[in-house]
Scaffold this motif. Sequence first.
Motif, PDB file in Angstrom:
ATOM      1  N   LEU A   1       0.814  -1.209   0.000  1.00  7.93           N
ATOM      2  CA  LEU A   1       0.000   0.000   0.000  1.00  7.93           C
ATOM      3  C   LEU A   1       0.853   1.266   0.000  1.00  7.93           C
ATOM      4  O   LEU A   1       0.349   2.368   0.236  1.00  7.93           O
ATOM      5  CB  LEU A   1      -0.950  -0.001   1.208  1.00  7.93           C
ATOM      6  CG  LEU A   1      -1.962  -1.151   1.241  1.00  7.93           C
ATOM      7  CD1 LEU A   1      -2.801  -1.079   2.504  1.00  7.93           C
ATOM      8  CD2 LEU A   1      -2.855  -1.130   0.000  1.00  7.93           C
ATOM      9  N   ARG A   2       2.141   1.100  -0.248  1.00  7.82           N
ATOM     10  CA  ARG A   2       3.055   2.234  -0.394  1.00  7.82           C
ATOM     11  C   ARG A   2       3.566   2.278  -1.827  1.00  7.82           C
ATOM     12  O   ARG A   2       3.899   1.249  -2.405  1.00  7.82           O
ATOM     13  CB  ARG A   2       4.234   2.111   0.573  1.00  7.82           C
ATOM     14  CG  ARG A   2       3.838   2.177   2.044  1.00  7.82           C
ATOM     15  CD  ARG A   2       5.074   2.131   2.923  1.00  7.82           C
ATOM     16  NE  ARG A   2       4.744   2.068   4.335  1.00  7.82           N
ATOM     17  CZ  ARG A   2       4.444   3.105   5.093  1.00  7.82           C
ATOM     18  NH1 ARG A   2       4.431   4.318   4.554  1.00  7.82           N
ATOM     19  NH2 ARG A   2       4.148   2.960   6.367  1.00  7.82           N
ATOM     20  N   ALA A   3       3.629   3.463  -2.387  1.00  6.55           N
ATOM     21  CA  ALA A   3       4.077   3.609  -3.776  1.00  6.55           C
ATOM     22  C   ALA A   3       5.515   3.130  -3.946  1.00  6.55           C
ATOM     23  O   ALA A   3       6.390   3.478  -3.164  1.00  6.55           O
ATOM     24  CB  ALA A   3       3.958   5.057  -4.209  1.00  6.55           C
ATOM     25  N   ASP A   4       5.730   2.329  -4.974  1.00  8.72           N
ATOM     26  CA  ASP A   4       7.069   1.870  -5.349  1.00  8.72           C
ATOM     27  C   ASP A   4       7.266   2.276  -6.806  1.00  8.72           C
ATOM     28  O   ASP A   4       6.978   1.508  -7.726  1.00  8.72           O
ATOM     29  CB  ASP A   4       7.167   0.355  -5.178  1.00  8.72           C
ATOM     30  CG  ASP A   4       8.568  -0.183  -5.455  1.00  8.72           C
ATOM     31  OD1 ASP A   4       9.407   0.598  -5.962  1.00  8.72           O
ATOM     32  OD2 ASP A   4       8.823  -1.365  -5.183  1.00  8.72           O
ATOM     33  N   CYS A   5       7.732   3.504  -7.008  1.00  9.99           N
ATOM     34  CA  CYS A   5       7.810   4.079  -8.350  1.00  9.99           C
ATOM     35  C   CYS A   5       8.723   3.285  -9.278  1.00  9.99           C
ATOM     36  O   CYS A   5       8.549   3.305 -10.500  1.00  9.99           O
ATOM     37  CB  CYS A   5       8.266   5.529  -8.270  1.00  9.99           C
ATOM     38  SG  CYS A   5       7.152   6.596  -7.320  1.00  9.99           S
ATOM     39  N   GLY A   6       9.705   2.580  -8.698  1.00 13.28           N
ATOM     40  CA  GLY A   6      10.614   1.804  -9.516  1.00 13.28           C
ATOM     41  C   GLY A   6       9.964   0.606 -10.178  1.00 13.28           C
ATOM     42  O   GLY A   6      10.535   0.018 -11.105  1.00 13.28           O
TER      43      GLY A   6
ATOM     44  N   LEU B   1      -9.319   1.511  -4.838  1.00 14.53           N
ATOM     45  CA  LEU B   1      -9.324   0.279  -4.045  1.00 14.53           C
ATOM     46  C   LEU B   1      -8.192   0.274  -3.027  1.00 14.53           C
ATOM     47  O   LEU B   1      -8.389  -0.101  -1.858  1.00 14.53           O
ATOM     48  CB  LEU B   1      -9.209  -0.938  -4.967  1.00 14.53           C
ATOM     49  CG  LEU B   1     -10.373  -1.155  -5.947  1.00 14.53           C
ATOM     50  CD1 LEU B   1     -10.095  -2.379  -6.829  1.00 14.53           C
ATOM     51  CD2 LEU B   1     -11.698  -1.332  -5.209  1.00 14.53           C
ATOM     52  N   HIS B   2      -7.003   0.685  -3.437  1.00 13.95           N
ATOM     53  CA  HIS B   2      -5.859   0.694  -2.522  1.00 13.95           C
ATOM     54  C   HIS B   2      -6.033   1.745  -1.427  1.00 13.95           C
ATOM     55  O   HIS B   2      -5.621   1.521  -0.281  1.00 13.95           O
ATOM     56  CB  HIS B   2      -4.567   0.937  -3.303  1.00 13.95           C
ATOM     57  CG  HIS B   2      -3.963  -0.329  -3.827  1.00 13.95           C
ATOM     58  ND1 HIS B   2      -2.648  -0.679  -3.623  1.00 13.95           N
ATOM     59  CD2 HIS B   2      -4.505  -1.357  -4.524  1.00 13.95           C
ATOM     60  CE1 HIS B   2      -2.408  -1.854  -4.183  1.00 13.95           C
ATOM     61  NE2 HIS B   2      -3.514  -2.279  -4.745  1.00 13.95           N
TER      62      HIS B   2
ATOM     63  N   LEU C   1     -10.730  -7.961  -5.215  1.00 15.93           N
ATOM     64  CA  LEU C   1     -10.960  -7.144  -6.406  1.00 15.93           C
ATOM     65  C   LEU C   1      -9.648  -6.656  -7.004  1.00 15.93           C
ATOM     66  O   LEU C   1      -9.517  -6.569  -8.232  1.00 15.93           O
ATOM     67  CB  LEU C   1     -11.851  -5.953  -6.060  1.00 15.93           C
ATOM     68  CG  LEU C   1     -13.336  -6.248  -5.826  1.00 15.93           C
ATOM     69  CD1 LEU C   1     -14.044  -5.009  -5.296  1.00 15.93           C
ATOM     70  CD2 LEU C   1     -13.994  -6.732  -7.115  1.00 15.93           C
ATOM     71  N   THR C   2      -8.665  -6.338  -6.166  1.00 17.36           N
ATOM     72  CA  THR C   2      -7.386  -5.846  -6.695  1.00 17.36           C
ATOM     73  C   THR C   2      -6.660  -6.912  -7.509  1.00 17.36           C
ATOM     74  O   THR C   2      -5.787  -6.583  -8.317  1.00 17.36           O
ATOM     75  CB  THR C   2      -6.454  -5.362  -5.555  1.00 17.36           C
ATOM     76  OG1 THR C   2      -6.106  -6.460  -4.714  1.00 17.36           O
ATOM     77  CG2 THR C   2      -7.112  -4.271  -4.735  1.00 17.36           C
TER      78      THR C   2
ATOM     79  N   ASP D   1      -0.242  10.507  -3.885  1.00 13.41           N
ATOM     80  CA  ASP D   1       0.001   9.165  -3.355  1.00 13.41           C
ATOM     81  C   ASP D   1      -0.952   8.190  -4.033  1.00 13.41           C
ATOM     82  O   ASP D   1      -2.172   8.360  -3.967  1.00 13.41           O
ATOM     83  CB  ASP D   1      -0.227   9.154  -1.837  1.00 13.41           C
ATOM     84  CG  ASP D   1       0.199   7.859  -1.172  1.00 13.41           C
ATOM     85  OD1 ASP D   1       0.558   6.894  -1.894  1.00 13.41           O
ATOM     86  OD2 ASP D   1       0.159   7.793   0.070  1.00 13.41           O
ATOM     87  N   CYS D   2      -0.401   7.182  -4.669  1.00 13.35           N
ATOM     88  CA  CYS D   2      -1.246   6.181  -5.338  1.00 13.35           C
ATOM     89  C   CYS D   2      -1.554   4.997  -4.439  1.00 13.35           C
ATOM     90  O   CYS D   2      -2.252   4.067  -4.842  1.00 13.35           O
ATOM     91  CB  CYS D   2      -0.589   5.701  -6.630  1.00 13.35           C
ATOM     92  SG  CYS D   2       0.786   4.538  -6.385  1.00 13.35           S
ATOM     93  N   PHE D   3      -0.992   4.992  -3.211  1.00 15.54           N
ATOM     94  CA  PHE D   3      -1.197   3.903  -2.247  1.00 15.54           C
ATOM     95  C   PHE D   3      -0.753   2.550  -2.815  1.00 15.54           C
ATOM     96  O   PHE D   3      -1.312   1.511  -2.476  1.00 15.54           O
ATOM     97  CB  PHE D   3      -2.669   3.821  -1.814  1.00 15.54           C
ATOM     98  CG  PHE D   3      -3.169   5.043  -1.107  1.00 15.54           C
ATOM     99  CD1 PHE D   3      -2.962   5.200   0.257  1.00 15.54           C
ATOM    100  CD2 PHE D   3      -3.828   6.048  -1.800  1.00 15.54           C
ATOM    101  CE1 PHE D   3      -3.406   6.331   0.921  1.00 15.54           C
ATOM    102  CE2 PHE D   3      -4.285   7.182  -1.151  1.00 15.54           C
ATOM    103  CZ  PHE D   3      -4.070   7.332   0.217  1.00 15.54           C
ATOM    104  N   GLY D   4       0.228   2.575  -3.700  1.00 12.49           N
ATOM    105  CA  GLY D   4       0.739   1.324  -4.258  1.00 12.49           C
ATOM    106  C   GLY D   4      -0.033   0.803  -5.452  1.00 12.49           C
ATOM    107  O   GLY D   4       0.275  -0.277  -5.969  1.00 12.49           O
ATOM    108  N   ALA D   5      -1.018   1.574  -5.916  1.00 12.06           N
ATOM    109  CA  ALA D   5      -1.818   1.120  -7.060  1.00 12.06           C
ATOM    110  C   ALA D   5      -0.985   1.053  -8.336  1.00 12.06           C
ATOM    111  O   ALA D   5      -1.231   0.207  -9.202  1.00 12.06           O
ATOM    112  CB  ALA D   5      -3.015   2.050  -7.262  1.00 12.06           C
TER     113      ALA D   5
END
Length: 262
Positions: free
Chosen positions: A5-10, A96-97, A129-130, A65-69
């Motif tokens: 649920l944390r963004a990982d831009c890489g 959803l995230h 759903l995710t 923040d995309c919350f990891g989406a």
Amino acid sequence: MSASLRADCGRCFALCCVVPAFTASADFAIDKPAGRPCPNLLADHRCGIHDSLRERGFPGCAVYDCFGAGQQVSQVTFGGRRDPRMAEVFPVMRHLHELLAYLTEALTLEPARSLRGDLEARRAEIEALTAAGADVLAGLDVGPLRAAVSELLLAASELARSAVLGKRKDRRGAMLIGARLAGADLRGANLRGAVLIGADLRRADLRQADVTGADLRGADLSGADLSGSLFLIQSQLESARGDSRTVLPPSLARPAHWRAAP
């Protein structure tokens, strides 16, 4: 909060730099239509001005923040392959995230333990759903789901805030732009959706205050106590001002642009 649920831009195809539209404003220096890559986006999916977003007029990017989406859509839904349908799926996945992040916090609230079964059931439903396919996600109406989760989160908030003695202020959805609230006792207050743009919240006590969706852009949180604030997220802190005296929940980080205490 879990790593998922944390963004990982890489691990993302810079979806937040392509999918949403930008409107020239205090948050964005330019207009950008939906689906068009930001001109600052490099060929390797990195931002060319990431280290100077605020100085270049893009504070809206700095707080997003995309919350990891992003990595979920890029690596799971589409298996690491670029696909035009990402533009349809990414906004749904972000919703959803975001709901998962709030439900995860609600499950940590001891006063709301009577709702644990309902909270866990909703979280399991959304997690399923995710993992759905692109066609299912693109056609998903998240409105009813958000409404149901919001009602459940409000119930959890009421239970958590009921432990605060005395009269709890109800400022839900209040227009508090530039409000003078320095030193205010806002323990247990309902600030869901409140507009606190530019508000003076220096030294305010916001423990057990529900700040779900509160707009804190430019608000001064210097010396404020947010250690027990309910449903506070990192992007709210990034949009606000604060200093080294501001007390934060252990799960959140002090923004780099905050100043040291005088």
